[in-house]
Design a protein around this motif. Structure first.
Motif, mmCIF file in Angstrom:
data_model
loop_
_atom_site.group_PDB
_atom_site.id
_atom_site.type_symbol
_atom_site.label_atom_id
_atom_site.label_comp_id
_atom_site.label_asym_id
_atom_site.label_seq_id
_atom_site.Cartn_x
_atom_site.Cartn_y
_atom_site.Cartn_z
ATOM 1 N N TYR A 166 0.702 -1.084 -0.034
ATOM 2 C CA TYR A 166 -0.041 0.012 0.144
ATOM 3 C C TYR A 166 1.103 1.353 0.068
ATOM 4 O O TYR A 166 0.586 2.296 -0.526
ATOM 5 C CB TYR A 166 -0.878 -0.015 1.326
ATOM 6 N N ASN A 167 1.968 1.105 0.534
ATOM 7 C CA ASN A 167 2.845 2.148 0.756
ATOM 8 C C ASN A 167 3.459 2.760 -0.493
ATOM 9 O O ASN A 167 3.623 3.832 -0.888
ATOM 10 C CB ASN A 167 4.072 2.154 1.714
ATOM 11 N N ASP A 170 1.388 5.161 -3.031
ATOM 12 C CA ASP A 170 1.150 6.430 -2.824
ATOM 13 C C ASP A 170 2.079 7.332 -3.424
ATOM 14 O O ASP A 170 3.110 7.536 -3.090
ATOM 15 C CB ASP A 170 1.531 6.615 -1.263
ATOM 16 N N ALA A 176 -3.806 6.841 -3.241
ATOM 17 C CA ALA A 176 -3.638 6.136 -1.995
ATOM 18 C C ALA A 176 -4.967 6.212 -1.339
ATOM 19 O O ALA A 176 -5.530 5.271 -0.722
ATOM 20 C CB ALA A 176 -2.483 6.477 -1.120
ATOM 21 N N ASP A 228 4.622 8.078 5.098
ATOM 22 C CA ASP A 228 4.706 6.841 5.963
ATOM 23 C C ASP A 228 3.573 6.733 7.037
ATOM 24 O O ASP A 228 3.372 5.608 7.181
ATOM 25 C CB ASP A 228 6.214 6.656 6.113
ATOM 26 N N THR A 231 0.510 5.945 5.170
ATOM 27 C CA THR A 231 0.325 4.929 4.504
ATOM 28 C C THR A 231 0.561 3.348 5.509
ATOM 29 O O THR A 231 -0.052 2.578 5.163
ATOM 30 C CB THR A 231 1.592 4.585 3.215
#
Length: 363
Positions: A166-167, A170, A176, A228, A231
């Motif tokens: 998922y990070n 972005d 995201a 971060d 995310t």
């Protein structure tokens, strides 16, 4: 007392109140966060592969987390006499670990090994103490119940995979946040129909915070990135609710269940996981470090083809929704056939070369 009873009997109204509360908290916080980032010079310089040219705050995850956490705490404290909230306390403990790790990484940058250690620690809180784990494959490859050690190990692996996948998506404005919004809307209404109020609280608290974040993330004048901090927190909750979904979906007597639960989870995770695996394969094939950033992600292909951030996000979100809808249409099939078809659909839709041709034809 009457208000609490009314909210319990009116789940949809309760969900709306949760969304509104978390939205207002986050929406009021963002101007303050953005102002402090500029005053304290906490904004991020664009990297070489970035499509931005101005310094931009990267602490958007703070607004998401506080909107989510304050809503969860406030509503949870009201309903503490009417539902067990231990698992929510464990969830908050895990998220706090990721929250402070994310802030440190956004401001100072920490090593990948330290980041991984924090993710493993956070995952252990919910997996070990709350027993939130993947206990069955529901018939995938003929496998049903998993031995405890295998179940724990596999759940740890999936948590780490999803958080980091998922990070990596972005990379452009709105993507995201939009992907997460779609996922939590699905989870929110699923848990709402099945009267799983703890998970309803989790889903809709994030929906409100994400809507507020997207308002500023796509802004031209007061832009902020998720960072971060955001995310890791959101990626963690996505896989947390995915595991809870699989558990609830196997429960007998619930009002609404999906015949092939794992197929829907694969569909919901298809974009970040497929894009990450594809990029890693490309990097390894080219003899590069699979963890070294580049411009091979799906959203980069759209940008390089002349699409704006918003148009790229809209098209990718539509592709993502197509995969999810396909999972609904395929639920009557055998689970193994459904998984293969969803994987194939995801692969076809997320192939950049095919999409490039379509994009150029559209232009």
């Amino acid at each position: 007392m009457q208000v609490i009873t009314f909210l319990q009997d009116s789940y949809f109204l309760g969900a709306f109140i949760i969304v509104l509360f978390s939205f207002l908290v986050s929406y009021k916080l963002y101007p303050v966060i953005i102002y402090l980032c500029y005053i304290k010079k906490l904004s991020k310089l664009p990297e070489k592969r970035s499509s931005h040219i101005f310094k931009t705050p990267t602490l958007g995850g703070i607004g998401i987390f506080f909107g989510f956490a304050l809503t969860l705490s406030f509503i949870g404290s009201i309903l503490v006499k009417y539902m067990v909230i231990k698992t929510l306390l464990d969830l908050m403990a895990a998220l706090l670990i990721l929250f402070f790790t994310g802030i440190k990484d956004d401001l100072l940058v920490i090593s990948p090994l330290n980041k991984l250690a924090s993710q493993l620690l956070a995952a252990s809180v919910v997996i070990i103490f709350s027993d939130i784990r993947i206990s069955s494959f529901d018939g995938i490859l003929g496998i049903y119940e998993l031995p405890y050690v295998v179940s724990i190990s596999f759940t740890f692996f999936v948590f780490i995979l999803v958080i980091n996948a998922y990070n990596l998506i972005d990379g452009i404005d709105g993507l995201a946040g939009t992907v997460a919004l779609i996922i939590f809307i699905f989870f929110g209404f699923y848990f709402l129909i099945n009267q799983q109020f703890r998970q309803v609280l989790v889903s809709f608290s994030l929906i409100g915070s994400l809507i507020a974040f997207l308002k500023f993330n796509v802004s031209r004048t007061r832009k902020i990135f998720m960072g971060d901090t955001g995310t890791m927190v959101i990626g963690f909750i996505i896989i947390y609710q995915s595991v809870r979904f699989l558990t609830v979906n196997r429960t007998l007597g619930i009002p609404f269940s999906l015949s092939n639960g794992p197929v829907f989870i694969l569909a919901l995770l298809s974009l970040p996981v497929t894009d990450t695996l594809r990029v890693f394969i490309i990097r390894i094939r080219n003899g590069k470090n699979p963890f070294k950033p580049d411009r091979n992600h799906l959203h980069h292909y759209f940008l390089d083809s002349g699409f704006t951030h918003i148009k790229s996000t809209i098209v990718i979100a539509c592709l993502f929704l197509t995969v999810i809808i396909s999972a609904f249409l395929l639920q009557s099939l055998n689970i193994n056939i459904g998984l293969v078809l969803i994987a194939l659909i995801s692969f076809i839709l997320y192939i950049p070369i095919t999409l490039r041709k379509r994009i150029y034809n559209l232009n």
